[in-house]
Design a protein around this motif. Structure first.
Motif, PDB file in Angstrom:
ATOM      1  N   LEU A   1       0.916  -1.362   0.084  1.00 23.92           N
ATOM      2  CA  LEU A   1       0.031  -0.105  -0.247  1.00 23.92           C
ATOM      3  C   LEU A   1       0.691   1.141   0.068  1.00 23.92           C
ATOM      4  N   TYR A   2       2.134   1.325   0.795  1.00 25.07           N
ATOM      5  CA  TYR A   2       2.971   2.379   0.770  1.00 25.07           C
ATOM      6  C   TYR A   2       3.869   2.549  -0.454  1.00 25.07           C
ATOM      7  N   GLN A   3       4.015   1.456  -1.425  1.00 24.06           N
ATOM      8  CA  GLN A   3       4.846   1.457  -2.461  1.00 24.06           C
ATOM      9  C   GLN A   3       4.372   0.550  -3.201  1.00 24.06           C
TER      10      GLN A   3
ATOM     11  N   MET B   1      -3.226   3.870   7.577  1.00 23.52           N
ATOM     12  CA  MET B   1      -2.512   3.735   6.165  1.00 23.52           C
ATOM     13  C   MET B   1      -3.648   3.794   5.315  1.00 23.52           C
ATOM     14  N   THR B   2      -4.776   3.147   5.324  1.00 25.29           N
ATOM     15  CA  THR B   2      -5.918   3.143   4.439  1.00 25.29           C
ATOM     16  C   THR B   2      -6.305   4.477   4.303  1.00 25.29           C
TER      17      THR B   2
ATOM     18  N   ASP C   1      -4.971   7.058   4.983  1.00 25.74           N
ATOM     19  CA  ASP C   1      -4.064   8.253   4.443  1.00 25.74           C
ATOM     20  C   ASP C   1      -3.894   7.790   2.863  1.00 25.74           C
ATOM     21  N   LYS C   2      -3.509   6.723   2.410  1.00 28.22           N
ATOM     22  CA  LYS C   2      -2.918   6.305   1.144  1.00 28.22           C
ATOM     23  C   LYS C   2      -3.969   5.856   0.019  1.00 28.22           C
ATOM     24  N   TYR C   3      -5.158   5.233   0.457  1.00 26.86           N
ATOM     25  CA  TYR C   3      -6.397   4.660  -0.365  1.00 26.86           C
ATOM     26  C   TYR C   3      -6.711   5.463  -1.444  1.00 26.86           C
ATOM     27  N   THR C   4      -6.797   6.703  -1.490  1.00 31.80           N
ATOM     28  CA  THR C   4      -7.350   7.700  -2.722  1.00 31.80           C
ATOM     29  C   THR C   4      -6.190   8.052  -3.374  1.00 31.80           C
ATOM     30  N   SER C   5      -4.792   7.887  -2.934  1.00 37.43           N
ATOM     31  CA  SER C   5      -3.838   8.444  -3.568  1.00 37.43           C
ATOM     32  C   SER C   5      -2.666   7.374  -4.226  1.00 37.43           C
ATOM     33  N   VAL C   6      -3.138   6.062  -4.208  1.00 39.30           N
ATOM     34  CA  VAL C   6      -2.273   5.135  -4.654  1.00 39.30           C
ATOM     35  C   VAL C   6      -1.844   5.331  -6.252  1.00 39.30           C
TER      36      VAL C   6
END
Length: 548
Positions: free
Chosen positions: A467-469, A539-540, A542-547
């Motif tokens: 999810l991070y990278q 993390m979901t 913070d990152k879900y919509t910006s993957v």
């Protein structure tokens, strides 16, 4: 020839070009190179030690060429296993396959171009394992210059025959089996071939060796090249290569080298001929649909209301099963180790199993529990399903942003896929623990529950890293796994999280019995699960919509 060279260069550039890669990906490659230096030194040291030990033990009986036989058998086995996955992905299931059909190229030219990356991956393995092994053997045997010249030639042609044989088999299967109505089923069956091959070769070798005990083994040792013939029985190329390097100064050695070169040239010609006749016919079956008859009962079944989480999980499982690269990299890798252990134990005699079970039952309960726990961490490790969770969707990930499904539900469905596959492996290992090793039910229960917690935590770790990278802009499913540091990072975190736990439980005097050990073990694991769930939700968000 010019067109073939052109398409070869284009396909290599498409796969290996650094254009469009982020700075973090480039840094990852640099880190991988630095990391491989000590790892490569370790591999070289291990190979040198093994070859030196075997040479010392085998040279008095004149059977030192068995080392070469084992080496070539091992490397051939690896080449076939790797080629099965890479040929399927590159030849048939890459997104650019059908776009090449309209170009003014012959089928054999496209096949040669498509072979570039799979072949380079084989030469990478060849350079890491076979080349230094041949050098070490030459040093220990005090071979002359002619040995090294022949070794270089054999190193160059060794990948050819396994790759060509695998590719021809795959093209044959895809030509006659991959018709539209059986498309998905064929993908799964072909994906299973690598797994069946790995198990089958081991079974054949073990059964064959069982018939060579006692007096028969004595005859093999005393008769020249008899032991080598046994070792390379199912791999003629390994036998020819071994004899060539054993007697490089003889007419036999030169004759076998020329025979190997002739076989390599003929196999390439056969590969191009088969590609010209069968490749397009197999590729054209990929885009067809499935013709079926409408049935009211099927419609009712498919439109029946289901849990949203279950539906998403089912979609993920079907995607993995129907995509050969995902199937081999995830399902086969996940289940190979436990199934391999079961088959090895089934092939062992009852006496060996009884001795092993007696030894384990002689341990203290704490030792049994921690040994099984450590074995689970090493054997299962990080499931590839976890650190490919987001990347598997590729460019279609953005569909999630338009569907009325909460991010936590999507992420949970992906987490459950990895946990489910780990659960299957644990069930298979449970058969070994309970029925082969006769571990008491109480210890098994503690181990099984602890292993489920570990599986949940490792699934979270892999998913968080992906999810991070994530790697979303792939054109070939292999890119989800190839050249990424994410697996190593996941293993590193796994070792830190659970390695520290094992050291504390094993050596701290306060944990002297099963009760105190189990209490601390489960407390630690529950804390890890809680922290993992909290950070995954964060993390979901913070990152879900910006993957990207």
């Amino acid at each position: 020839m010019g067109k073939m060279w052109t398409i070869l260069k284009i396909m290599v550039k498409m796969q290996l070009s650094m254009a469009g890669k982020s700075n973090s990906e480039k840094a990852g490659y640099g880190f991988l190179f630095v990391f491989m230096i000590p790892f490569g030194i370790l591999i070289l040291y291990t190979l040198n030690t093994m070859i030196g030990t075997l040479y010392t033990n085998l040279s008095p009986t004149g059977n030192e060429n068995v080392i070469l036989g084992l080496l070539f058998v091992f490397i051939t086995f690896i080449f076939i296993f790797v080629s099965l996955s890479t040929v399927l992905s590159s030849f048939y299931f890459a997104e650019d396959v059908e776009s090449f059909i309209a170009l003014p190229f012959h089928p054999y030219q496209i096949v040669i171009g498509k072979s570039a990356i799979p072949f380079l991956s084989l030469y990478g393995i060849n350079t890491i394992l076979l080349l230094p092994s041949l050098v070490f053997y030459g040093i220990h045997s005090e071979s002359g210059l002619l040995y090294y010249l022949f070794a270089i030639i054999i190193w160059l042609i060794t990948p050819v025959l396994p790759f060509v044989a695998t590719a021809i088999v795959v093209m044959f299967i895809m030509r006659f089996a991959n018709i539209s109505k059986n498309k998905d089923r064929t993908k799964v069956i072909v994906g299973l071939l690598g797994f069946a091959f790995a198990i089958g070769i081991n079974v054949l070798l073990r059964l064959d060796s069982e018939g060579s005990n006692g007096a028969g083994m004595t005859e093999l040792i005393t008769e020249q090249n008899a032991l080598l013939s046994l070792v390379t029985k199912f791999f003629p190329n390994a036998y020819l290569s071994s004899i060539t390097l054993t007697d490089p100064n003889s007419i036999t050695g030169l004759s076998f080298l020329l025979l190997l070169l002739g076989v390599a040239v003929l196999s390439i010609i056969l590969f191009m001929t088969v590609g010209q006749q069968w490749y397009f016919k197999g590729v054209l079956g990929l885009s067809g649909g499935k013709r079926s008859t409408f049935k009211g009962t099927d419609l009712t079944k498919q439109t029946k209301k289901k849990s949203l989480l279950y539906s998403l999980w089912q979609k993920e499982i079907k995607t993995i099963l129907r995509t050969p690269t995902f199937f081999t990299q995830i399902v086969v890798q996940s289940l190979f180790f436990p199934l391999f252990i079961v088959i090895i134990l089934l092939l062992e005699g009852n006496g060996s199993l009884s001795d092993m079970a007696t030894m384990i039952n002689g341990w203290a309960d704490k030792t049994k529990l921690l040994t099984l726990f450590a074995f689970t961490i090493i054997g299962l490790g990080i499931n590839p399903a976890s650190f490919s969770s987001i990347s598997r969707d590729g460019k279609s990930w953005f569909n999630h942003l338009y569907l009325p499904i909460t991010p936590n539900t999507v992420i949970m469905s992906k987490l459950l896929v990895s946990f489910f596959l780990n659960g299957l492996s644990l069930i298979i290992l449970s058969v070994v623990v309970l029925f082969f090793l006769n571990v008491p039910w109480g210890i098994w229960s503690l181990w099984f529950i602890a292993s489920l917690c570990v599986s949940w935590v490792t699934s979270i770790i892999g998913l968080l890293l992906d999810l991070y990278q994530p790697k979303m802009n792939w054109t070939d499913e292999r890119e989800v796994f190839k050249g990424r540091m994410i697996g190593l990072f996941a293993i590193g975190i796994d070792v830190i999280v659970f390695g520290v736990l094992l050291v504390i439980l094993w050596f701290a005097p306060i944990f002297s019995n099963t009760a105190s050990t189990s209490l601390f073990l489960f407390s630690y694991l529950l804390i890890c699960v809680g922290i993992g769930q909290w950070y995954l939700r964060k993390m979901t968000k913070d990152k879900y919509t910006s993957v990207i």
